[in-house]
Design a protein around this motif. Structure first.
Motif, short mmCIF file in Angstrom:
data_model
loop_
_atom_site.label_atom_id
_atom_site.label_comp_id
_atom_site.label_asym_id
_atom_site.label_seq_id
_atom_site.Cartn_x
_atom_site.Cartn_y
_atom_site.Cartn_z
N ASN A 32 29.02 -17.15 -54.77
CA ASN A 32 30.12 -17.34 -55.92
C ASN A 32 30.51 -18.68 -56.38
O ASN A 32 30.73 -18.59 -57.48
CB ASN A 32 31.20 -16.44 -55.21
N ILE A 50 27.88 -24.18 -57.88
CA ILE A 50 27.36 -24.17 -59.20
C ILE A 50 25.82 -23.89 -59.03
O ILE A 50 25.12 -24.58 -58.21
CB ILE A 50 27.42 -25.50 -59.77
N GLY A 51 25.12 -23.04 -59.77
CA GLY A 51 23.54 -22.87 -59.47
C GLY A 51 22.91 -23.94 -60.42
O GLY A 51 23.56 -24.19 -61.48
N LYS A 105 20.16 -23.76 -72.77
CA LYS A 105 21.35 -23.89 -71.93
C LYS A 105 21.11 -24.15 -70.48
O LYS A 105 21.72 -23.76 -69.65
CB LYS A 105 22.43 -22.94 -72.23
N LEU A 150 20.97 -25.76 -66.81
CA LEU A 150 21.60 -26.90 -66.18
C LEU A 150 20.78 -27.52 -65.39
O LEU A 150 19.90 -27.06 -64.69
CB LEU A 150 22.69 -26.20 -65.43
N LEU A 196 19.79 -19.31 -66.77
CA LEU A 196 20.23 -17.81 -66.86
C LEU A 196 19.13 -17.01 -67.50
O LEU A 196 18.74 -17.38 -68.63
CB LEU A 196 21.45 -17.79 -67.50
N GLY A 231 18.97 -14.01 -68.69
CA GLY A 231 19.63 -13.69 -70.01
C GLY A 231 19.72 -14.19 -70.98
O GLY A 231 19.85 -13.76 -72.21
N THR A 237 34.69 -17.76 -61.40
CA THR A 237 34.59 -18.92 -60.54
C THR A 237 35.15 -18.51 -58.85
O THR A 237 34.69 -19.07 -58.17
CB THR A 237 35.54 -20.04 -60.93
N GLU A 248 31.97 -14.26 -58.46
CA GLU A 248 30.72 -14.25 -59.48
C GLU A 248 30.04 -12.91 -59.44
O GLU A 248 29.74 -12.33 -60.35
CB GLU A 248 29.92 -15.34 -59.21
N ASP A 249 29.97 -12.30 -58.23
CA ASP A 249 29.26 -11.11 -58.07
C ASP A 249 29.70 -9.86 -58.84
O ASP A 249 29.36 -9.13 -59.73
CB ASP A 249 28.68 -10.64 -56.74
N LEU A 257 28.09 -9.10 -67.20
CA LEU A 257 26.79 -9.65 -67.26
C LEU A 257 25.83 -8.48 -68.37
O LEU A 257 25.85 -7.28 -67.85
CB LEU A 257 25.93 -9.60 -66.01
N SER A 267 31.40 -21.01 -72.53
CA SER A 267 30.61 -21.52 -73.36
C SER A 267 29.65 -20.54 -74.24
O SER A 267 29.11 -19.74 -73.92
CB SER A 267 29.67 -22.41 -72.56
N TYR A 316 27.21 -11.95 -76.21
CA TYR A 316 26.68 -11.32 -75.03
C TYR A 316 26.67 -12.33 -73.91
O TYR A 316 26.22 -13.53 -73.93
CB TYR A 316 25.06 -11.08 -75.61
N THR A 361 25.53 -13.69 -70.54
CA THR A 361 24.41 -14.03 -69.86
C THR A 361 24.59 -14.52 -68.21
O THR A 361 23.61 -14.57 -67.50
CB THR A 361 23.13 -15.05 -70.55
N GLY A 362 25.93 -14.91 -67.98
CA GLY A 362 25.99 -15.16 -66.59
C GLY A 362 26.84 -16.39 -66.45
O GLY A 362 27.60 -16.89 -67.45
N PHE A 363 26.77 -17.07 -65.34
CA PHE A 363 27.65 -18.47 -64.92
C PHE A 363 26.49 -19.19 -64.41
O PHE A 363 25.93 -19.08 -63.32
CB PHE A 363 28.66 -17.77 -64.11
N LEU A 364 26.88 -20.60 -64.80
CA LEU A 364 26.30 -21.67 -64.27
C LEU A 364 27.40 -22.72 -63.96
O LEU A 364 28.12 -22.53 -62.97
CB LEU A 364 24.92 -22.44 -65.14
N MET A 365 27.55 -23.51 -64.86
CA MET A 365 28.68 -24.48 -64.83
C MET A 365 30.07 -23.97 -65.40
O MET A 365 31.21 -23.86 -65.20
CB MET A 365 28.60 -25.93 -65.25
N ASP A 366 29.42 -23.31 -66.57
CA ASP A 366 30.47 -22.38 -67.44
C ASP A 366 29.85 -21.03 -67.53
O ASP A 366 28.84 -20.85 -66.89
CB ASP A 366 30.58 -23.04 -68.72
N GLU A 399 28.45 -18.18 -69.72
CA GLU A 399 27.62 -18.49 -70.83
C GLU A 399 27.70 -17.13 -71.58
O GLU A 399 27.31 -16.12 -71.13
CB GLU A 399 26.35 -18.85 -70.49
N LEU A 400 28.06 -17.39 -72.91
CA LEU A 400 27.82 -16.27 -74.02
C LEU A 400 27.03 -16.66 -75.05
O LEU A 400 26.94 -17.77 -75.57
CB LEU A 400 29.26 -15.94 -74.76
N ASN A 401 26.18 -15.85 -75.53
CA ASN A 401 24.87 -15.96 -76.50
C ASN A 401 25.06 -15.32 -77.78
O ASN A 401 25.73 -14.20 -77.69
CB ASN A 401 23.53 -15.75 -75.91
#
Lengths: 185, 138
Positions: A2, A5-6, A48, A50, A65, A67, B49, B52-53, B60, B95, B120, B122-127, B129-131
């Motif tokens: 959760n 940071i991946g 994008k 990371l 990601l 997607g 943050t 996430e799940d 997602l 983002s 759209y 697409t999920g979460f890395l550090m931010d 993400e929307l595409n």
């Protein structure tokens, strides 16, 4: 997972402007893949990714990601996400690796091009496998760039391709990673 | 019999045209797409943050409309334009990678402006993400 940071995944080009920092990162790594058969060429790109490099401990991590891969054709993108990579169940691909060659040193202050072997674990479609890939890391005028190409076998990551399109999709997919610029963490 | 054969031919042609168009269909322009959810940038950031799940189950792979304040606009040489929505007190943001067909509209927006972006998820890395993002008229 959760709050973590991946980080991690396939990699290729890294550029960073910096002074003497120990860790550098980018949120704009470019990862593309290509599947080519005599019937069809399929290409997708994700801008994008990371990536983090720990210069002190020679460690590299990438995350992307699933997607976020974009195709020219919507149908391919839908099949990729829904049927093959199942991005709703496995939204990320991760690579965590290190380079331990004794003669490798990366310094912002020294212009140099090095070919290094990185070993680590690639997690894709919920399957983790150890891989070794080569990357070219170049330092020029305080900008570091790295480049690498490698391939993955779909069967290694339990990615199933229906027999009806088996002639359209290569079982071995070529991966290219390119990270234009890194920043200090 | 002739009518039957003609019918089969018409159906075959229609099927062929449909298959061709479907095979060559481009990813949809989200300007004309209805969002599955509307949320503020802050709510989205806090959910991703912390859980996430749970956030993935909700957002997602869906078209989401996010309202928030622009904290950064990034233009890259390879025509990647990105707008970061959020709050400077938070480590993460939303983002938004602007759809290449709508990049010109970015010029009309400034840091500090509040707006709504549809993209759209697409999920979460550090931010988060929307595409394929587009600007939503308010």
């Amino acid at each position: 997972m959760n709050k973590k940071i991946g980080l991690g995944f396939l990699w290729l080009t890294i550029s960073f402007t910096a002074v003497a920092q120990k860790k550098i990162f980018t949120k704009n790594g470019i990862i593309s893949f290509t599947s080519e058969t005599r019937i069809e060429k399929i290409k997708a790109i994700n801008k994008k990714a990371l990536a983090v490099i720990d210069l002190e401990h020679n460690k590299i991590e990438f995350a992307v990601l699933i997607g976020g891969f974009e195709f020219k054709k919507a149908l391919m993108q839908e099949h990729f996400n829904e049927n093959y990579l199942e991005s709703d169940k496995f939204p990320k691909a991760l690579f965590k690796g290190s380079f331990n060659q004794p003669n490798v040193s990366i310094s912002i202050n020294e212009n140099k091009t090095q070919r290094i072997q990185v070993q680590g674990n690639l997690t894709l479609h919920g399957v983790t496998k150890e891989i070794a890939i080569f990357a070219i890391i170049t330092v020029k005028n305080k900008i570091i760039s790295a480049q690498a190409d490698f391939s993955v076998l779909l069967t290694d990551y339990d990615i199933k391709v229906p027999s009806v399109v088996s002639e359209n999709i290569n079982k071995e997919v070529q991966i290219n990673v390119n990270v234009p610029s890194f920043s200090e963490m | 019999m002739n009518k039957f054969v003609a019918g089969i031919i018409v159906l075959a042609i229609a099927g062929g045209i449909y298959a061709y168009l479907e095979y060559n269909r481009k990813p949809a322009d989200l300007k004309n797409k209805k969002a599955a959810a509307q949320v503020t940038a802050k709510e989205l950031i806090l959910l991703y943050t912390n859980y996430e799940d749970s956030a993935n189950r909700k957002y997602l792979g869906k078209v989401v409309e996010v309202s928030g304040t622009i904290i950064r606009i990034t233009n890259q040489p390879d025509s990647l334009v990105n707008i970061l929505l959020g709050d400077s007190s938070l480590l993460s943001g939303v983002s938004c990678q602007i759809d290449s067909k709508h990049i010109n509209e970015t010029k009309m927006h400034r840091i500090g402006e509040s707006l709504v972006i549809r993209g759209y998820c697409t999920g979460f890395l550090m931010d988060i993400e929307l595409n394929r993002c587009v600007f939503v008229k308010q």
